[in-house]
Design an enzyme around this catalytic site. Structure first.
Site, short mmCIF file in Angstrom:
data_model
loop_
_atom_site.label_atom_id
_atom_site.label_comp_id
_atom_site.label_asym_id
_atom_site.label_seq_id
_atom_site.Cartn_x
_atom_site.Cartn_y
_atom_site.Cartn_z
N PRO A 99 2.66 -12.12 -8.96
CA PRO A 99 2.18 -11.09 -8.02
C PRO A 99 1.10 -10.23 -8.65
O PRO A 99 1.27 -9.75 -9.77
CB PRO A 99 3.44 -10.25 -7.72
CG PRO A 99 4.60 -11.10 -8.15
CD PRO A 99 4.09 -11.95 -9.27
N LYS A 110 0.26 -10.69 -2.15
CA LYS A 110 1.05 -9.95 -3.15
C LYS A 110 2.51 -9.87 -2.74
O LYS A 110 3.42 -10.11 -3.56
CB LYS A 110 0.45 -8.55 -3.34
CG LYS A 110 0.99 -7.80 -4.53
CD LYS A 110 2.20 -6.97 -4.15
CE LYS A 110 2.75 -6.26 -5.38
NZ LYS A 110 3.94 -5.47 -5.02
N ARG A 148 8.30 6.65 -2.38
CA ARG A 148 8.35 6.64 -0.92
C ARG A 148 9.04 5.38 -0.39
O ARG A 148 9.76 5.43 0.59
CB ARG A 148 6.93 6.75 -0.35
CG ARG A 148 6.92 6.92 1.14
CD ARG A 148 5.53 7.18 1.68
NE ARG A 148 5.50 6.80 3.08
CZ ARG A 148 4.49 6.20 3.67
NH1 ARG A 148 3.41 5.90 2.96
NH2 ARG A 148 4.55 5.90 4.93
N ASP A 203 -1.03 -6.84 -8.25
CA ASP A 203 -1.26 -5.55 -7.61
C ASP A 203 -2.35 -4.82 -8.40
O ASP A 203 -2.99 -5.42 -9.26
CB ASP A 203 0.03 -4.73 -7.57
CG ASP A 203 0.65 -4.62 -8.95
OD1 ASP A 203 -0.10 -4.50 -9.94
OD2 ASP A 203 1.88 -4.66 -9.07
N ARG A 249 3.69 0.25 8.98
CA ARG A 249 4.47 -0.96 8.72
C ARG A 249 5.62 -1.11 9.70
O ARG A 249 6.31 -2.14 9.69
CB ARG A 249 5.01 -0.92 7.30
CG ARG A 249 3.94 -0.68 6.25
CD ARG A 249 4.53 -0.22 4.93
NE ARG A 249 3.50 0.36 4.05
CZ ARG A 249 3.05 1.59 4.15
NH1 ARG A 249 3.55 2.40 5.09
NH2 ARG A 249 2.10 2.03 3.35
N ASN A 267 0.83 -1.21 0.00
CA ASN A 267 0.00 0.00 0.00
C ASN A 267 0.86 1.26 0.00
O ASN A 267 0.69 2.15 0.82
CB ASN A 267 -0.93 0.00 1.22
CG ASN A 267 -2.02 1.04 1.14
OD1 ASN A 267 -2.38 1.48 0.04
ND2 ASN A 267 -2.54 1.44 2.27
#
Length: 274
Positions: A223, A206, A122, A225, A166, A117
DNA sequence: GGACAGGTGCGGT
DNA sequence: ACCGCACCTGTC
């Protein structure tokens, strides 16, 4: 730059920009139009593209030869994937310079926990800050931190470095990895290894597939997304729930699933930018 | 200002 | 098992 030239390689099936910017690696920097810096573990390389040749400057030649997967014949893979369908022909043609990197498993686990997410810019920033805070100094920047150093750090450190919610996943997973046998994980088949990874904090379907594909070199995972959901709904049959899309593509692509995912991901993103 | 960004954990059915 | 929702933070 006093790094020695480690080797050169034909650029036909080695596009450095596409390989680095397709979402599999976060520790790299664009130095100029044709030059990239790449970090892995405690190692560093600079990669320069000159027309038909890629030059790799590094101290550890063997490591980066394997890192860039240069023993693998991507021309053959592209031919095979292109023959599958018109959309795969277009995607493979677009992404044929992408190579799936051989990256460090531990580094992939933490990096993709951070990726959840989150956006690439970043993610890169957070990982760089974590390396600077906890990594051992090297000739070129700091190494990726050890499991022990992450496990011994307070959760608040990772919050202060921008990891957000996280933060606790990083510390919890580091503590789990202490005394965990990753080589035993490597020995498992992909479905079993996936189950193991899903028990790590911050690791869902994922992220587990990304760790399998990029950290364990499992080509038989896919994966999914937001981009691949778009791909599925735009170009492939519909009627599957989102949670079934990965299985759908795995059944469709088999051993080439991971590379097909990279081609489709890159294809959709380029399409989106235009 | 709200949605979105390369999802996951959680609580409620 | 299967939803629906909150969630750090930066950016458009």
């Amino acid at each position: 730059m006093d790094l020695p030239l480690a080797f050169t390689y034909d650029s036909d099936y080695f596009n450095v920009r596409d390989t680095l910017e397709c979402g599999q690696i976060f520790r790299y920097k664009k130095l100029s139009d044709d030059r990239y810096a790449v970090f892995s573990r405690d190692k560093y390389a600079e990669v320069v593209t000159k027309d038909k040749t890629v030059e790799v400057y590094a101290r550890d030649k063997q490591y980066f030869w394997r890192f860039f997967d240069l023993d693998c014949d991507y021309a053959a893979k592209v031919r095979r994937i292109s023959a599958l369908s018109p959309i795969m022909q277009r995607a493979a043609s677009c992404g044929k310079g992408i190579r799936i990197l051989n990256q460090d498993l531990t580094e992939m686990i933490f990096s993709f926990i951070i990726s959840a997410n989150n956006n690439i810019k970043r993610i890169q920033l957070i990982i760089e800050r974590i390396c600077n805070a906890l990594g051992e100094p090297t000739e070129n920047g700091r190494a990726f931190p050890t499991v022990d150093s992450i496990a011994a750090s307070p959760v608040e450190l990772f919050a202060s470095l921008g990891a957000g919610y996280r933060d606790k996943y990083l510390v919890a997973t580091a503590r789990k990895l202490q005394g965990y046998d990753l080589s035993a994980l490597s020995a498992l088949d992909s479905p079993s290894a996936r189950k193991e990874l899903l028990a790590f904090a911050g690791v869902g379907p994922k992220v587990a597939d990304c760790i399998l594909l990029f950290g364990l070199k499992r080509g038989d995972v896919f994966p999914v997304d937001t981009w691949l959901k778009k791909v599925y709904h735009n170009y492939f049959e519909q009627g599957h729930k989102d949670s079934e899309i990965s299985t759908f593509f795995c059944n469709l692509f088999g051993e080439d699933a991971g590379l097909c995912q990279q081609y489709l991901f890159y294809f959709e993103r380029i399409h989106h930018k235009e």
